[in-house]
Design an enzyme around this catalytic site. Structure first.
Site, mmCIF file in Angstrom:
data_model
loop_
_atom_site.group_PDB
_atom_site.id
_atom_site.type_symbol
_atom_site.label_atom_id
_atom_site.label_comp_id
_atom_site.label_asym_id
_atom_site.label_seq_id
_atom_site.Cartn_x
_atom_site.Cartn_y
_atom_site.Cartn_z
ATOM 1 N N ASP A 55 1.942 12.131 1.469
ATOM 2 C CA ASP A 55 1.153 12.160 0.230
ATOM 3 C C ASP A 55 0.097 13.246 0.214
ATOM 4 O OD1 ASP A 55 2.630 10.001 -0.440
ATOM 5 O OD2 ASP A 55 0.961 8.653 -0.839
ATOM 6 N N ILE A 110 2.224 2.583 -3.274
ATOM 7 C CA ILE A 110 1.281 3.257 -4.165
ATOM 8 C C ILE A 110 1.000 4.649 -3.614
ATOM 9 C CG2 ILE A 110 -1.008 3.163 -5.217
ATOM 10 C CD1 ILE A 110 -0.967 0.122 -4.605
ATOM 11 N N ASP A 168 -7.833 27.995 -37.049
ATOM 12 C CA ASP A 168 -8.766 28.510 -38.038
ATOM 13 C C ASP A 168 -8.389 29.959 -38.333
ATOM 14 O OD1 ASP A 168 -10.977 28.559 -39.728
ATOM 15 O OD2 ASP A 168 -12.311 29.249 -38.140
ATOM 16 N N ASN A 176 2.728 7.447 4.856
ATOM 17 C CA ASN A 176 2.151 7.697 3.531
ATOM 18 C C ASN A 176 1.114 8.809 3.582
ATOM 19 O OD1 ASN A 176 3.271 6.238 1.411
ATOM 20 N ND2 ASN A 176 1.310 5.327 0.844
ATOM 21 N N GLU A 207 10.773 4.310 2.294
ATOM 22 C CA GLU A 207 10.082 3.416 3.231
ATOM 23 C C GLU A 207 10.352 1.955 2.871
ATOM 24 O OE1 GLU A 207 5.931 4.549 3.213
ATOM 25 O OE2 GLU A 207 6.514 6.606 2.764
ATOM 26 N N ASP A 235 -15.724 23.095 -37.357
ATOM 27 C CA ASP A 235 -14.504 22.861 -36.594
ATOM 28 C C ASP A 235 -14.691 21.813 -35.499
ATOM 29 O OD1 ASP A 235 -13.086 24.933 -37.946
ATOM 30 O OD2 ASP A 235 -14.123 26.406 -36.707
ATOM 31 N N ASN A 270 8.339 7.251 -1.061
ATOM 32 C CA ASN A 270 7.848 5.886 -0.856
ATOM 33 C C ASN A 270 8.977 4.866 -0.986
ATOM 34 O OD1 ASN A 270 5.401 7.097 -0.603
ATOM 35 N ND2 ASN A 270 4.430 6.103 -2.355
ATOM 36 N N VAL A 318 0.836 -1.199 0.000
ATOM 37 C CA VAL A 318 0.000 0.000 0.000
ATOM 38 C C VAL A 318 0.870 1.247 0.000
ATOM 39 C CG1 VAL A 318 -1.692 1.333 1.319
ATOM 40 C CG2 VAL A 318 -1.946 -1.139 1.106
ATOM 41 N N ALA A 319 1.973 1.214 0.787
ATOM 42 C CA ALA A 319 2.864 2.375 0.859
ATOM 43 C C ALA A 319 3.548 2.656 -0.468
ATOM 44 C CB ALA A 319 3.916 2.147 1.942
#
Length: 866
Positions: free
Chosen positions: A697, A289, A333, A693, A666, A602, A663, A286-287
């Site tokens: 994060d 991610i 254009d 985390n 860790e 367009d 991460n 999990v950490a």
């Protein structure tokens, strides 16, 4: 008649008699009610097809198929079910749901363009059936119906003109042509582009003047607007950010599984319980991610959206903010984007060498008197060409009202598509004068002097070469008022010409130059004529070394065009489908394409481009199809938006680098802790890993995503440093993770052997060291990429670091924190060691950044002179 026959593509080239025969109808009485009912069953209603509900459900389900999203779902389940961290699980779940809803809404908005196309369909239609004139719902029209159209009405279906009376149709939403088109029943060349099919009227366009009758040749999806709607079926390309995140997600999945497996095996080797190692391995996975990344990206993109809105660029899809940073081709254009909608007189010409800026004599009188414009509270109203003449004459000091009183009009021969000229008769004392204006090639054949005619044609060609639309004027004195002015349009005396052009926006040329300096090439894609387009391109700095016209373009496949697409600066007389082809060819050639536009024609290209940019004054359909809308219609705002996109990507790149390197620290520490120092005890408990985390994060990552670079990112080539996980960058972030993990290991050893502390106290010190070192690591990341060490970071970044550090102190020194995260209070000496080694980690990372800079750092130092 078969369905295939009703969609023959060359109706415009057939004589009326052939059209009538092929459609099986009557040019006077139209279809019978019975036949119309039968054809309605065969062809279906005259309307676009709406989207089915199951398609929307499929689109919603697709939001959960991304690798990163699946990883987050697994992380939420593991955090809640196995680790009991329900708060973390709920937070991750909210992030996943919000991002899925945002993606769904963004894709659904693109489909709203189809609904906007439906709104352009006329609700009612006047049709002749069984010889009777009826008003019916437009959805009931069928191929072969004889429709009646008049000024102020919207054309209800595609049709072949069979009779007209000075019929003028505004086709700008469909073709991009700024001038109303005169229609007639005369066939045109088979290979004529849509803009030149003067024998046809098209669904969704509007009648400006006159009236006419047409035989319906196509309804619903078979119309030109229907073909445009079909172009929306192509999937919109994923943004660079979405591609980057997908690539990172795949690598993170491998990293998470490998890290969890290694740590589980290391713990088992060290004889830790299987249950403990299972929870720790899951916590490490999990950490690995960065579950806060989607939230940080969303917040950063939203901040960029607000900054762009203040610069008159409204972003309708969040990822488009970052996409601008990698754009290297702008397909723009002409009408409404590089030029304003109004026409202006660029110059005057007279055979006697008069002033090119200020007409006089009968040339000025003819321009004012042979003119049907009327004065309104907002200026002059009427035909764009005639109102432009009036504005120019007033600016030259001509008193138009006095002139009209002096030479009153007594008769008129109106302009129409066949004559291509207009004449008015005015009283001049006791005599009369005929004033005529029209296309130079038409008036040349009616001049009394062949030399004057040749001079007129030569000068008209010169004007056209420079992008001006020549309009010629002539006169003829008359003894008496003619019975029919058209019969007197011969033996004319040439007065001169006006060269008209669309007004070029003054800010466009500097913006094109700045874009070129940033490595962004601008090309013009327009429905206008090649000469006009080339002249405008040269004036704004686009150049016109390669002009590709629609007829040649339509014969090329995307693959063929891709080979030569870089050789063209201007694409003229382009149909809607070919605009999409141009975008696809540039993309196939490796470009990131921005497409600008304002009309219905367009919209498919706006939808297909990497980022579509619509003008705020354009059609609703263009705005719905685009990812960005310029509220001020200012091309210069595009360049400002590109600069903002680059700033945003630089920040997001730093965020990703920060999260992954933090991460990694860790994972390195836990792996080394079990493999090498497992005999000391469990390196960290699972809940502590989740807390680290959560701290790293969140606030610091968001603050990094909102920083302002201290150097001009427009000096870099587009897309520099996009691969965050290139071999070099990956080694750098892993090295940074090792430094942070090494300082944590140092705390473990000093606390255990030098200070003789209990393992739980040492574990708390290591836990706090990882938190503090990661928070300080945010400052090291901020200083990358050209930021000067003398420049102070933002208050938001400093505040996020201080606030997160205080939260960590609370979990160490409060009973609630001790219970929740299994910490114990440590003394001042121990905390001093933690702070000292955390600061050392920042110094070492700074030294690494200077010794081994990544690609962006190199560019930054070159740009900033370091």
């Amino acid at each position: 008649m078969t369905a295939a026959e009703a969609r023959v593509p060359d109706w415009h080239a057939m004589p009326v008699a052939d059209v009538v025969a092929r459609l099986g109808t009557d040019v006077e009485k139209g279809l019978s009610q019975e036949e119309a009912a039968r054809r309605l069953r065969e062809y279906g209603p005259n309307q676009m097809v709406t989207e089915r509900r199951w398609v929307r459900l499929k689109r919603l389900a697709a939001q959960f198929q991304d690798v990163t999203v699946l990883l987050l779902v697994v992380a939420a389940l593991v955090s809640g079910v196995l680790l009991g961290a329900w708060v973390d699980a709920a937070a991750i779940g909210v992030i996943v749901i919000l991002n899925a809803l945002i993606g769904y809404v963004q894709e659904t908005k693109a489909q709203t363009s189809l609904e906007r196309l439906r709104e352009m369909e006329a609700p009612k239609a006047t049709v002749i059936r069984d010889g009777l004139t009826l008003e019916i719902p437009a959805r009931d029209l069928v191929p072969g119906d004889l429709i009646v159209i008049e000024a102020g009405e919207r054309v209800p279906a595609d049709g072949r003109v069979v009779w007209d009376l000075r019929l003028l149709v505004n086709e700008a939403p469909l073709t991009g042509e700024s001038m109303p088109v005169a229609k007639s029943d005369d066939p045109v060349e088979t290979d004529s582009p849509v803009a030149d099919r003067t024998s046809m009227v098209f669904s969704g366009t509007s009648v400006v003047a006159g009236r006419g009758r047409a035989l319906v040749t196509a309804t619903g999806a078979a119309t030109q607007f229907g073909h445009i709607a079909a172009l929306f079926s192509d999937d919109q390309p994923r943004t660079p950010l979405q591609e980057d995140l997908a690539r990172i997600g795949r690598r993170l999945a491998i990293l998470a599984l490998a890290s969890a497996a290694l740590i589980f095996l290391a713990g088992i080797v060290r004889s830790f319980p299987v249950e403990t190692m299972s929870l720790t391995a899951v916590a490490v996975a999990v950490a690995a991610i960065p579950e806060g990344l989607p939230a940080v990206i969303t917040v950063s993109l939203a901040g960029g959206l607000q900054r762009m809105a203040r610069r008159n660029a409204v972003i309708r899809r969040l990822p488009a903010v970052e996409t601008l940073g990698v754009v290297n081709v702008i397909c723009t254009d002409k009408t409404g984007t590089l030029t304003s909608p109004e026409l202006e007189v660029g110059e005057w010409w007279s055979p006697d060498g008069g002033s090119p800026t200020s007409p006089d004599g009968w040339l000025a009188r003819a321009a004012a008197l042979c003119n049907n414009s009327v004065r309104s509270p907002d200026g002059w109203a009427g035909d764009p060409t005639e109102t432009a003449l009036m504005r120019a004459l007033e600016e030259a000091g001509l008193n138009i009202e006095e002139l009209a009183d002096r030479f009153p009009r007594v008769d008129e021969a109106a302009f129409d598509a066949r004559r291509k000229r207009m004449s008015t008769v005015h009283q001049d004392g006791g005599r009369y004068v005929l004033l005529t204006k029209g296309a130079p090639e038409i008036l040349a054949s009616r001049l009394a002097s062949e030399d004057a005619a040749q001079a007129l044609l030569n000068q008209a060609a010169e004007m056209a070469r420079r992008g001006l639309r020549p309009l010629a004027f002539a006169m003829r004195p008359l003894e008496d008022a003619p019975r029919d002015p058209a019969e007197s349009e011969s033996d004319l005396m040439l007065l001169g010409m006006a060269g008209l052009r669309e007004r070029i926006r003054p800010e466009v040329a500097p913006a094109v130059a700045r874009a070129a300096g940033a490595g962004v090439r601008t090309v013009m894609v327009t429905g206008d004529h090649a000469l006009t387009a080339s002249a405008v391109a040269e004036k704004v700095g686009i150049g016109s070394r390669g002009v590709l016209e629609g007829l040649e373009l339509s014969r090329m496949s995307v693959e063929e065009l891709t080979k030569t697409v870089r050789e063209h600066d201007v694409y003229a007389r382009v149909d809607p489908a070919d605009k999409v082809k141009i975008v696809q060819a540039w993309q196939a050639a490796g470009a990131r394409v921005a497409m600008t536009g304002d009309g219905v024609n367009d919209a498919p290209a706006l939808h297909r481009a990497d980022i579509g940019i619509a003008m705020g004054s354009g059609t609703d359909i263009a705005r719905e199809a685009a990812a960005m809308v310029l509220t001020d219609d200012n091309y210069a705002s595009i360049v400002e938006a590109i600069a903002e996109g680059r700033r945003l990507f630089a920040n997001l790149r730093n965020v990703v680098h920060y999260l992954l390197s933090a991460n990694a620290s860790e994972i390195f520490y836990v792996l080394v802790g079990f493999l090498v120092f497992g005999f000391i005890g469990e390196p960290l408990v699972a809940v502590q890993l989740l807390w680290i985390n959560l701290i790293s994060d969140s606030l610091p990552a968001i603050a990094l995503g909102m920083e302002t670079p201290t150097r001009d990112l427009m000096a870099d080539p587009p897309g520099r440093g996009r691969d965050v996980l290139s071999a070099r960058n990956t080694l750098i972030l892993l090295a940074q993770g090792l430094i942070l993990a090494g300082c944590a290991v140092a705390v473990l050893l000093v606390g255990t052997y030098s200070m003789g502390l209990e393992h739980k106290a040492v574990q708390t010190m290591v836990f706090t060291t990882l938190v503090f070192s990661q928070l300080l690591h945010a400052l090291s990341i901020w200083s990358r990429g050209g930021n000067s060490l003398r420049t102070r970071p933002s208050r938001l970044l400093i505040g996020s670091i201080v606030g997160s550090a205080l939260l960590q102190v609370l979990v160490v020194y409060t009973p609630f924190g001790n219970t929740l995260l299994r910490t114990v209070p440590v003394d001042a000496q121990a905390m001093g060691l933690v702070v000292g080694l955390s600061l050392l980690s920042m110094v070492l990372v700074r030294l690494l950044n200077r010794v081994v800079p990544d690609e962006t750092d190199d560019a930054g130092r070159q740009a900033s002179g370091l």
